[in-house]
Design an enzyme around this catalytic site. Structure first.
Site, short mmCIF file in Angstrom:
data_model
loop_
_atom_site.label_atom_id
_atom_site.label_comp_id
_atom_site.label_asym_id
_atom_site.label_seq_id
_atom_site.Cartn_x
_atom_site.Cartn_y
_atom_site.Cartn_z
N LYS A 1 13.29 15.58 7.36
CA LYS A 1 11.90 15.12 7.28
C LYS A 1 11.86 13.68 6.78
O LYS A 1 12.86 13.16 6.26
CB LYS A 1 11.09 16.04 6.37
CG LYS A 1 11.53 16.02 4.92
CD LYS A 1 10.65 16.92 4.07
CE LYS A 1 11.07 16.84 2.60
NZ LYS A 1 10.16 17.58 1.71
N TYR B 1 4.51 -16.17 -6.36
CA TYR B 1 3.09 -15.99 -6.69
C TYR B 1 2.91 -15.66 -8.17
O TYR B 1 3.66 -14.88 -8.75
CB TYR B 1 2.50 -14.84 -5.86
CG TYR B 1 2.31 -15.16 -4.40
CD1 TYR B 1 1.45 -16.18 -4.00
CD2 TYR B 1 2.97 -14.42 -3.43
CE1 TYR B 1 1.27 -16.46 -2.66
CE2 TYR B 1 2.79 -14.70 -2.08
CZ TYR B 1 1.93 -15.72 -1.69
OH TYR B 1 1.75 -15.99 -0.37
#
Length: 369
Positions: free
Chosen positions: A36, A258
């Protein structure tokens, strides 16, 4: 590929890890290949193909779409969908050897009606304490036996899921006891499911006595044991690599990235690498993680951006653009693990691996003959 950022997937490690798990489990216990979440970020079709070559007879996915992806990718082994499936998926499941999960009598009736004149194979999920999907253990026996009488369904499996096998042995033992009681009562009522399974990766390592008909190793198969595993030796399958893109001299007192969360305290050689949070190298690693460059650890400095982040290579004077960089994996005798990155962010290795985005190409390496 024009961008050098890749996830290397060692298929030989998948094979070796599977063999280690099989050696750790009883001969009668079937290893269910859990693929999965795109095989925990490793690529479901390629991993499933290896498991199929290694005679894994049952694969587990979370959603119907994941099952379809495997079938369209040429995978022939039986598939179990662990999550919910809608009625309109049932004919496809019947025609393509896909077993579905049921959680109560109403769901079973819906599946039976959708199967029509055919028979849909079901695994019944019993909630022994995790508090998610599944019939509560106290109500399970009556629900399961009533469900078994519904036309067009065949209950071939029963399973449950541990809530905290990595941290709470007492509650894990309680779940085991509850599940054993349900199995005992269901069998006494005349239903003989072919596959009874309970243990996940943590469960099979911490409670080896509950390895029943099948075990569901997920993260363990990919080489990241959720608990110490000295007697089941596995190794990581995935490595995350890129190269130095730009190396730039910055003066002391200069910000990087940033928000200027990192200010250089000395003349600094900053190296930019083409990976960021859009690739799954997450912002939570800003000013915390390190990568391997030329046999040294280079710290991540400044905020991780969407597409790039920066390393401090001041103490690696030979570093130049084009040098190989390892963010997860081994290089030059050093290593960085998914678990280490997870701990830096207060999460788990599962999230680190499954979070590596589709923008990062998977490059497969298979040294098996």
């Amino acid at each position: 590929m024009y961008r050098p950022t890749v996830a290397e997937i060692d298929l030989t490690a998948i094979r070796d890890n599977l063999r280690a798990i099989r050696a750790f489990t009883p001969l009668k216990t079937q290893v269910i290949g859990v693929v999965k979440g795109d095989a925990y970020g490793h690529g479901a079709v390629r991993v499933a193909a290896v498991l199929e070559q290694e005679q894994v007879r049952l694969l587990a996915v979370a959603t119907p779409d994941e099952a379809v992806e495997l079938r369209e990718g040429g995978i022939m082994a039986e598939i179990l969908v662990l999550g919910n499936s809608p009625a309109d998926f049932v004919p496809y499941a019947v025609a393509n050897n896909i077993a579905l999960t049921t959680v109560n009598q109403a769901t079973t009736m819906m599946y039976g009606a959708a199967a029509g004149s055919h028979t849909v194979r079901l695994h019944y999920n019993v909630d022994t304490g995790i508090g998610r999907a599944g019939v509560l253990a106290d109500d399970a026996t009556e629900e399961i036996l009533c469900s078994a009488t519904i036309p067009s369904v065949n209950i071939v499996g029963l399973y449950s899921h541990f809530a905290c096998a990595d941290s709470d042995p007492a509650f894990t033992a309680l779940q085991t006891t509850r599940f054993a009681a349900v199995i005992r009562e269901v069998r006494a009522g005349g239903l003989q499911p072919a596959m009874v399974h309970l243990a996940n990766s943590a469960g099979l390592l911490s409670s080896p006595g509950v390895m029943l008909d099948g075990v569901r190793p997920g993260i363990l198969l990919y080489g990241c044991p959720p608990v110490p595993a000295p007697t089941c030796s596995v190794r990581p399958v995935l490595a995350l690599r890129t190269v130095l893109e730009i190396v730039k001299e910055l003066p002391a007192g200069h910000g990087i990235g940033y928000g200027r969360t990192f200010i250089t305290e000395r003349p600094t050689r900053m190296a930019l690498i083409p990976i960021g949070y859009a690739d799954g190298y997450l912002r939570g690693l800003s000013n915390k993680a390190h990568a391997i460059v030329r046999g040294r650890f280079a710290p991540v400095v400044g905020r991780v951006s969407m597409d790039v982040c920066a390393l401090d290579v001041t103490d690696i004077p030979a570093a130049v653009p084009g040098d190989r960089v390892t963010l997860i994996g081994e290089q030059d005798g050093l290593s960085v693990t998914a678990q280490e990155l997870a701990e830096l962010m207060g999460t788990i290795s599962y999230e680190v691996l499954t979070g590596i985005s589709k923008r990062v190409p998977r490059v497969y390496i298979d040294k098996s003959p």
